[in-house]
Scaffold this motif. Structure first.
Motif, mmCIF file in Angstrom:
data_model
loop_
_atom_site.group_PDB
_atom_site.id
_atom_site.type_symbol
_atom_site.label_atom_id
_atom_site.label_comp_id
_atom_site.label_asym_id
_atom_site.label_seq_id
_atom_site.Cartn_x
_atom_site.Cartn_y
_atom_site.Cartn_z
ATOM 1 N N ILE A 254 0.862 -1.176 0.000
ATOM 2 C CA ILE A 254 0.000 0.000 0.000
ATOM 3 C C ILE A 254 0.900 1.228 0.000
ATOM 4 O O ILE A 254 1.802 1.346 0.830
ATOM 5 N N VAL A 255 0.671 2.123 -0.959
ATOM 6 C CA VAL A 255 1.350 3.417 -0.965
ATOM 7 C C VAL A 255 0.278 4.483 -0.773
ATOM 8 O O VAL A 255 -0.742 4.476 -1.476
ATOM 9 N N ARG A 338 -11.979 18.146 6.968
ATOM 10 C CA ARG A 338 -11.275 16.898 7.215
ATOM 11 C C ARG A 338 -10.277 16.665 6.091
ATOM 12 O O ARG A 338 -10.595 16.876 4.911
ATOM 13 N N LEU A 339 -9.086 16.228 6.469
ATOM 14 C CA LEU A 339 -8.103 15.848 5.462
ATOM 15 C C LEU A 339 -8.451 14.474 4.900
ATOM 16 O O LEU A 339 -9.106 13.669 5.548
ATOM 17 N N THR A 340 -7.994 14.231 3.697
ATOM 18 C CA THR A 340 -8.196 12.931 3.065
ATOM 19 C C THR A 340 -6.854 12.429 2.542
ATOM 20 O O THR A 340 -5.866 13.164 2.507
ATOM 21 N N ALA A 341 -6.830 11.182 2.144
ATOM 22 C CA ALA A 341 -5.617 10.591 1.583
ATOM 23 C C ALA A 341 -6.001 9.661 0.445
ATOM 24 O O ALA A 341 -7.114 9.131 0.400
ATOM 25 N N SER A 342 -5.068 9.473 -0.471
ATOM 26 C CA SER A 342 -5.263 8.565 -1.598
ATOM 27 C C SER A 342 -4.325 7.376 -1.444
ATOM 28 O O SER A 342 -3.237 7.498 -0.872
ATOM 29 N N PHE A 343 -4.772 6.233 -1.992
ATOM 30 C CA PHE A 343 -4.045 4.976 -1.769
ATOM 31 C C PHE A 343 -3.902 4.193 -3.067
ATOM 32 O O PHE A 343 -4.850 4.115 -3.860
ATOM 33 N N ALA A 364 -0.583 2.983 -9.016
ATOM 34 C CA ALA A 364 -1.984 2.929 -8.592
ATOM 35 C C ALA A 364 -2.350 4.163 -7.772
ATOM 36 O O ALA A 364 -3.459 4.707 -7.886
ATOM 37 N N LEU A 365 -1.403 4.632 -6.938
ATOM 38 C CA LEU A 365 -1.642 5.864 -6.178
ATOM 39 C C LEU A 365 -1.830 7.051 -7.125
ATOM 40 O O LEU A 365 -2.714 7.891 -6.912
ATOM 41 N N TYR A 366 -1.005 7.122 -8.148
ATOM 42 C CA TYR A 366 -1.133 8.207 -9.123
ATOM 43 C C TYR A 366 -2.505 8.166 -9.785
ATOM 44 O O TYR A 366 -3.144 9.213 -10.004
ATOM 45 N N ALA A 367 -2.995 6.958 -10.098
ATOM 46 C CA ALA A 367 -4.327 6.825 -10.689
ATOM 47 C C ALA A 367 -5.400 7.299 -9.718
ATOM 48 O O ALA A 367 -6.388 7.931 -10.120
ATOM 49 N N ALA A 368 -5.221 7.009 -8.422
ATOM 50 C CA ALA A 368 -6.175 7.486 -7.422
ATOM 51 C C ALA A 368 -6.201 9.005 -7.376
ATOM 52 O O ALA A 368 -7.261 9.633 -7.257
ATOM 53 N N ASN A 374 -8.880 10.878 -2.454
ATOM 54 C CA ASN A 374 -9.685 10.280 -1.392
ATOM 55 C C ASN A 374 -10.288 8.955 -1.822
ATOM 56 O O ASN A 374 -11.463 8.690 -1.653
ATOM 57 N N ARG A 375 -9.459 8.113 -2.372
ATOM 58 C CA ARG A 375 -9.933 6.806 -2.837
ATOM 59 C C ARG A 375 -8.782 5.815 -2.853
ATOM 60 O O ARG A 375 -7.615 6.175 -2.769
ATOM 61 N N VAL A 376 -9.146 4.550 -2.956
ATOM 62 C CA VAL A 376 -8.186 3.458 -3.072
ATOM 63 C C VAL A 376 -8.269 2.924 -4.490
ATOM 64 O O VAL A 376 -9.355 2.619 -4.981
ATOM 65 N N VAL A 377 -7.139 2.823 -5.142
ATOM 66 C CA VAL A 377 -7.085 2.193 -6.458
ATOM 67 C C VAL A 377 -6.232 0.940 -6.326
ATOM 68 O O VAL A 377 -5.071 0.994 -5.918
#
Length: 416
Positions: A254-255, A338-343, A364-368, A374-377
């Motif tokens: 997971i990145v 709220r902060l978010t993160a991509s995965f 995959a992180l770049y695609a997110a 704010n999503r998991v790819v």
């Protein structure tokens, strides 16, 4: 006089080691197994002292006292070794064995049979150590010190079963006072001193090794998040994948990256940005297992290797972290933001190294990021963006504020 001097060897050695373990524990009070060892050797010292120097070692008071301290010594050394290995010692069973042993010892005392008392006492200590050896042996991975400690523990159990039989065979029926005058007793004093010395030295070496490893581990951790820094993380990741290949175990990667992090620093300042990074690191550390590996590999970028985990569970873990983070309040940030993160998630191919695995998860992180943040790819996963107010929206609001607007308290910035 020489016998008295010789008898002092065991209690004095045990007292010295009790102090040594206590001092080591004071250096690292979180290592409770070390202070348990201090109790082990302190109890053993008292037990030896009572046997060697009490005027009436056959008396019930002396017998009960010796058995209590010897039992505490046997139970706590097993407890300490299991605690170091992060194993649960069956203390209730050990205590039951000790109580039953005491009942047999007292019964044999009133029956004036010293041999039976000798068997009952030694058998109870030997059984406790034998069960402890069995528990400690369940640890999957053992280094050299682990093997030495396990061997010495097993030998301790063995000698408790054999020693009373040898004493009866060599010296015949006798009382405790008579036993203390025999050459066999002098030999046993030397043997017990040597055995205590060897076990104590092995345990001291283990304690010192653990403390040095902890210091080295601490030096490899990022001070803000407590996670491994990039260099040590990559070394550990390479070692993990090598171990996974040997054991035919699947690993997931997971990145993660905090969304719009530059704007966090621009709007609220770098201290708040540090708060966000620390909060995300704490979340990772509290969510993953001890078998997993997490590190901070960039400013606001993190990587996790998930041990023995297929693609879908790895993606599910990333989603849980994403969901928890978007609900996590960050100190210094407005309550409605709220902060978010991509995965990005990738499943490890046993034919590739860490570099290629990371590159696929990073892609995959770049695609997110490209698909709304704010999503998991990952493989077989598509998560829509939740409708919470994120940093980009908050920053856009600031652009509509007048320069002196006291409601915002910051100047407007463009969304990155």
């Amino acid at each position: 006089m020489s016998e008295k001097i010789l008898a002092m060897a065991n209690p004095m050695l045990c007292a010295v080691f009790a102090v040594a373990f206590f001092v080591l524990w004071r250096r690292e009070t979180s290592a409770t197994w070390i202070v348990i060892l201090a109790a082990t050797y302190a109890s053993r010292a008292v037990g030896f002292f009572v046997f060697h120097f009490t005027a009436n070692p056959n008396g019930v008071a002396a017998i009960v006292t010796m058995h209590v301290f010897y039992s505490v010594s046997a139970i706590t050394i097993v407890w300490a070794i299991c605690a170091r290995n992060r194993q649960s010692a069956d203390l209730k069973t050990y205590l039951l064995i000790s109580v039953l042993g005491l009942a047999l010892i007292v019964g044999a005392t009133y029956g004036a049979d010293y041999n039976a008392r000798l068997y009952a006492a030694n058998a109870s200590y030997g059984l406790i150590l034998a069960l402890g050896t069995q528990t400690a042996a369940r640890k999957v991975e053992k280094d050299f010190l682990d093997k030495v400690i396990l061997f010495l523990l097993a030998m301790g159990a063995f000698q408790f079963f054999v020693r009373p039989m040898l004493a009866i065979i060599v010296e015949g029926s006798m009382t405790a006072e008579q036993y203390r005058e025999t050459p066999f007793y002098a030999l046993m004093v030397v043997w017990l001193a040597l055995a205590s010395l060897l076990m104590a030295m092995a345990l001291l070496a283990a304690a010192l090794t653990d403390q040095m490893n902890a210091m080295r581990e601490e030096s490899q951790r990022d001070s803000l998040t407590g996670l491994k820094m990039r260099g040590p993380f990559e070394e550990a990741a390479i070692a993990m994948l090598s171990r996974a290949k040997e054991q035919n175990v699947q690993v997931g990667a997971i990145v993660a990256d905090i969304d719009h992090f530059k704007q966090v620093n621009d709007i609220w300042g770098h201290q708040v940005g540090d708060n966000a990074i620390a909060a995300f690191g704490d979340l990772l550390g509290s969510t993953i297992r001890t078998t997993d590996l997490a590190g901070r590999i960039g400013g606001e970028e993190f990587c996790v290797l998930v041990w023995d985990c297929e693609s879908d569970p790895t993606t599910g873990l990333a989603e849980r972290i994403r969901s928890r983070f978007e609900r996590l309040p960050i100190e210094g940030i407005s309550g409605d933001v709220r902060l978010t993160a991509s995965f990005g998630v990738a499943a490890w191919d046993s034919h590739e190294g860490y570099g290629k695995l990371f590159a696929r998860a990073d892609a995959a992180l770049y695609a997110a990021k490209e698909n709304g943040r704010n999503r998991v790819v990952g493989e077989g996963w598509d998560n829509p963006v939740d409708a919470t107010v994120d940093v980009a929206e908050f920053a856009a609001r600031q652009e509509d504020d007048q320069p002196g607007d006291r409601r915002s308290g910051v100047r407007g910035i463009a969304t990155a």
